[in-house]
Design a protein around this motif. Sequence first.
Motif, PDB file in Angstrom:
ATOM      1  N   SER A  63       0.822  -1.215   0.000  1.00  0.00           N
ATOM      2  CA  SER A  63       0.000   0.000   0.000  1.00  0.00           C
ATOM      3  C   SER A  63       0.853   1.262   0.000  1.00  0.00           C
ATOM      4  O   SER A  63       0.340   2.357  -0.229  1.00  0.00           O
ATOM      5  CB  SER A  63      -0.936   0.003   1.207  1.00  0.00           C
ATOM      6  OG  SER A  63      -0.195   0.104   2.422  1.00  0.00           O
ATOM      7  N   THR A  64       2.153   1.131   0.262  1.00  0.00           N
ATOM      8  CA  THR A  64       3.047   2.297   0.283  1.00  0.00           C
ATOM      9  C   THR A  64       3.747   2.505  -1.052  1.00  0.00           C
ATOM     10  O   THR A  64       4.581   3.395  -1.175  1.00  0.00           O
ATOM     11  CB  THR A  64       4.100   2.132   1.386  1.00  0.00           C
ATOM     12  OG1 THR A  64       4.978   1.046   1.048  1.00  0.00           O
ATOM     13  CG2 THR A  64       3.449   1.849   2.721  1.00  0.00           C
ATOM     14  N   LYS A  65       3.409   1.670  -2.039  1.00  0.00           N
ATOM     15  CA  LYS A  65       4.088   1.727  -3.338  1.00  0.00           C
ATOM     16  C   LYS A  65       3.167   2.303  -4.406  1.00  0.00           C
ATOM     17  O   LYS A  65       1.946   2.202  -4.322  1.00  0.00           O
ATOM     18  CB  LYS A  65       4.558   0.334  -3.767  1.00  0.00           C
ATOM     19  CG  LYS A  65       5.545  -0.308  -2.811  1.00  0.00           C
ATOM     20  CD  LYS A  65       5.900  -1.716  -3.266  1.00  0.00           C
ATOM     21  CE  LYS A  65       6.862  -2.399  -2.295  1.00  0.00           C
ATOM     22  NZ  LYS A  65       7.191  -3.777  -2.726  1.00  0.00           N
ATOM     23  N   GLY A  66       3.776   2.893  -5.426  1.00  0.00           N
ATOM     24  CA  GLY A  66       3.034   3.413  -6.564  1.00  0.00           C
ATOM     25  C   GLY A  66       3.855   3.281  -7.826  1.00  0.00           C
ATOM     26  O   GLY A  66       5.028   2.889  -7.802  1.00  0.00           O
ATOM     27  N   PHE A  67       3.260   3.629  -8.954  1.00  0.00           N
ATOM     28  CA  PHE A  67       3.978   3.550 -10.231  1.00  0.00           C
ATOM     29  C   PHE A  67       3.265   4.379 -11.283  1.00  0.00           C
ATOM     30  O   PHE A  67       2.086   4.725 -11.141  1.00  0.00           O
ATOM     31  CB  PHE A  67       4.102   2.099 -10.704  1.00  0.00           C
ATOM     32  CG  PHE A  67       2.797   1.479 -11.131  1.00  0.00           C
ATOM     33  CD1 PHE A  67       2.353   1.569 -12.444  1.00  0.00           C
ATOM     34  CD2 PHE A  67       2.006   0.807 -10.206  1.00  0.00           C
ATOM     35  CE1 PHE A  67       1.154   1.004 -12.832  1.00  0.00           C
ATOM     36  CE2 PHE A  67       0.799   0.240 -10.579  1.00  0.00           C
ATOM     37  CZ  PHE A  67       0.373   0.334 -11.901  1.00  0.00           C
ATOM     38  N   VAL A  68       4.008   4.682 -12.331  1.00  0.00           N
ATOM     39  CA  VAL A  68       3.453   5.267 -13.553  1.00  0.00           C
ATOM     40  C   VAL A  68       3.989   4.452 -14.717  1.00  0.00           C
ATOM     41  O   VAL A  68       5.195   4.226 -14.827  1.00  0.00           O
ATOM     42  CB  VAL A  68       3.848   6.744 -13.726  1.00  0.00           C
ATOM     43  CG1 VAL A  68       3.467   7.230 -15.120  1.00  0.00           C
ATOM     44  CG2 VAL A  68       3.163   7.607 -12.695  1.00  0.00           C
ATOM     45  N   LYS A  69       3.099   4.001 -15.560  1.00  0.00           N
ATOM     46  CA  LYS A  69       3.485   3.256 -16.761  1.00  0.00           C
ATOM     47  C   LYS A  69       3.000   4.030 -17.981  1.00  0.00           C
ATOM     48  O   LYS A  69       1.817   4.387 -18.059  1.00  0.00           O
ATOM     49  CB  LYS A  69       2.872   1.857 -16.738  1.00  0.00           C
ATOM     50  CG  LYS A  69       3.306   0.975 -17.903  1.00  0.00           C
ATOM     51  CD  LYS A  69       2.740  -0.429 -17.747  1.00  0.00           C
ATOM     52  CE  LYS A  69       3.199  -1.325 -18.886  1.00  0.00           C
ATOM     53  NZ  LYS A  69       2.646  -2.702 -18.752  1.00  0.00           N
ATOM     54  N   TYR A  70       3.891   4.298 -18.911  1.00  0.00           N
ATOM     55  CA  TYR A  70       3.533   5.074 -20.101  1.00  0.00           C
ATOM     56  C   TYR A  70       4.245   4.493 -21.313  1.00  0.00           C
ATOM     57  O   TYR A  70       5.153   3.658 -21.192  1.00  0.00           O
ATOM     58  CB  TYR A  70       3.898   6.552 -19.918  1.00  0.00           C
ATOM     59  CG  TYR A  70       5.375   6.807 -19.709  1.00  0.00           C
ATOM     60  CD1 TYR A  70       6.206   7.145 -20.774  1.00  0.00           C
ATOM     61  CD2 TYR A  70       5.939   6.716 -18.438  1.00  0.00           C
ATOM     62  CE1 TYR A  70       7.559   7.370 -20.585  1.00  0.00           C
ATOM     63  CE2 TYR A  70       7.286   6.940 -18.233  1.00  0.00           C
ATOM     64  CZ  TYR A  70       8.091   7.267 -19.311  1.00  0.00           C
ATOM     65  OH  TYR A  70       9.428   7.486 -19.123  1.00  0.00           O
ATOM     66  N   SER A  71       3.824   4.901 -22.484  1.00  0.00           N
ATOM     67  CA  SER A  71       4.401   4.384 -23.730  1.00  0.00           C
ATOM     68  C   SER A  71       4.563   5.513 -24.734  1.00  0.00           C
ATOM     69  O   SER A  71       3.878   6.541 -24.669  1.00  0.00           O
ATOM     70  CB  SER A  71       3.524   3.273 -24.317  1.00  0.00           C
ATOM     71  OG  SER A  71       2.260   3.788 -24.702  1.00  0.00           O
ATOM     72  N   MET A  72       5.481   5.300 -25.688  1.00  0.00           N
ATOM     73  CA  MET A  72       5.724   6.254 -26.773  1.00  0.00           C
ATOM     74  C   MET A  72       6.166   5.493 -28.013  1.00  0.00           C
ATOM     75  O   MET A  72       6.669   4.371 -27.927  1.00  0.00           O
ATOM     76  CB  MET A  72       6.813   7.259 -26.367  1.00  0.00           C
ATOM     77  CG  MET A  72       6.386   8.276 -25.336  1.00  0.00           C
ATOM     78  SD  MET A  72       7.726   9.450 -24.965  1.00  0.00           S
ATOM     79  CE  MET A  72       8.904   8.351 -24.188  1.00  0.00           C
TER      80      MET A  72
END
Length: 654
Positions: free
Chosen positions: A420-429
């Motif tokens: 619950s203390t973790k996060g992320f961002v996933k993106y593409s190009m």
Amino acid sequence: MKQPLFIFIILFSICFPELVEAQTKAKDTLTRRANITYNQKGNSVKFKPETPPLIPIAGAPKPSYSYLWEMGDGHYSKEAEPKQVYKNKGTYTTRLAVTNNYDNGKPPATRPKIVAVNEVSEEIYKDIASIEDQNGLAIQKNCDPIPDQKIEVILSYQNLENYVTNGKLYLFFNEKQFKNNNFELDNFRTYAGEKEVKENSVAFVDDLENSDSYLASEIAIANTKKYRITAVEEDLATSLLNANKEYKNATVLEFNDANPGETRNLFFTFKTTPEMIKDTSATVTMRSIFVPNRSYKNHKIKNLEMEIVTSHDPNKMCSNGSFMNYRLVRFKRVNFKTRFQNNGEGPARKILLETDIPEMFDKKTFKIEDQYPKCPICPKDEEPTTSCLDTIIKKNQIHFTFKNIYLPGSTQKNVKEKDSTKGFVKYSMKFNKDFHKVKTKSRTAIIFDKNEPIITNYATTRFSPGISIGAKAGYNLYPSLENSKSYFVGATVSPYKSYRYYWQAEFLNSLNSYNNSISTNDTFLTSANGVRQLQRTTTSSENSNINWEIPVLMRYNINNFIGIGAGLQANLNVSEKQEQNLKIETYEGITDKFLISATNETKTEKQSFTNFKTGLLFDLTIGAARIGPSIGARYVLNLEDNFNYFQLYGIWKF
């Protein structure tokens, strides 16, 4: 002599047990160990780990442990000190996997602990929790893989039908895009009677794809989104065929009598191989296919993405653009992912990610694929009052800002679930219209509220070398030979569309012809009547041969149109033919005024595999330097004989 020595060792261990124990402990310190301890009251057991001291990494956040408890009855927990209530009497084998975060050592090894339950109290037993995403299939890991260490994978499935089902589970691993295997299945544990089975569709993978060379990351790039989330699929044969084409190994399990709403867990222990790809920003995957009912083809698919690491750092950046095929990636999307963890004593309300963007990517094609905490995109031109994600595209960076969120700290009071203390961002190009075949590096600065930034590792993208075959034809100029004619055709092999430096090997087949200089030799003979006569012998020869040349050179592209190179060359006459003409003329007297007689003789000599030569070469090309047509000039400097020559040619690389 051996028997008295053995008796002495036994007596010494009995008289001085503390010394033997100290010696044993000294050896055990070579491998860090964590022990399982527990307090039991009937069928209620409170577990607690005994872990060795952490070894801080200079400049890193405070080290910590994270845990995965396998309770021995199908339940698991990620709490540090979990409590388990067993349903029935019996013996249960409890296992613990410990992950050392920000620690400068190996994860502590553990041994299973057997818990005996002899009585069942009135404390309420809880069934295995339902899968959160309500899709009936989940796959997770206890940590990211490090070469030559173990990793635990939990495969969970749930019967979402309103009747009892008998189904099947597939777990695929070791992607074919990597030459070496990344994982070895050490063992797996089941708790609901699941049994391993063999299937032709899985066992005979080579029948489906008989090639030893596989496309690199374009397969993963093309299919990641398709299998990223679970969805009901109906074409089971196609799903299995695709999985077999992409993965080398599979484990197949059948299950029976799954009650409506029942959730079951399976536990797999994998050992990562020493040969695991060493790219610490690469992404590897496993794939699970869940068939709820073996009588039907309906199934669900889910991928488990894992980033290869050298240490367990929750703040990390990675990409699936490893060893991409340059020919096929122009219109593909490359995924990037930045993970972060709040290691503070309180919640984070604002998180800023300053992420580098390599020049070869088109920022206009930027797309957010997923993120956590889940929140909408911030509205433009106004200050948000609710949770949202703001994105700002700059020249060489993209800034992601989570605003008005609540991300607990790992050391915050009453926080038991580290995830619950973790996060992320996933993106593409996508790539720019004109991009070169070069390696890229990018990283992210992570800023929690007003704290100092945390700098991640570098996420790299790179291309596999590929193969470019070229066709070459031209003409050789030999200044030291008379009336020479030399034509050649050949082929070249080099990496596909290299940017600057690259190796190139060639094979050339030449057809050569030339004449030797005409020589004349005058002698005087005395006839039977005592008269002196002039005899003139004229020698000429014609030569022809088939010559093989094998140049190997290092080339450098100055720009898109000009390339230079230098290297070594070996050549050999595969076949050689020489025709020698002798013309003998006899004159009256000692002058050549009156010809008495003339005769002609021809001698032919043939040889094979002769005249082996080596030399240096210097090369210049003008045209399409990396791929396509160009013209070139080459000078070959022979190392042994004075037999230097020029080469003019045209080449087309494919």
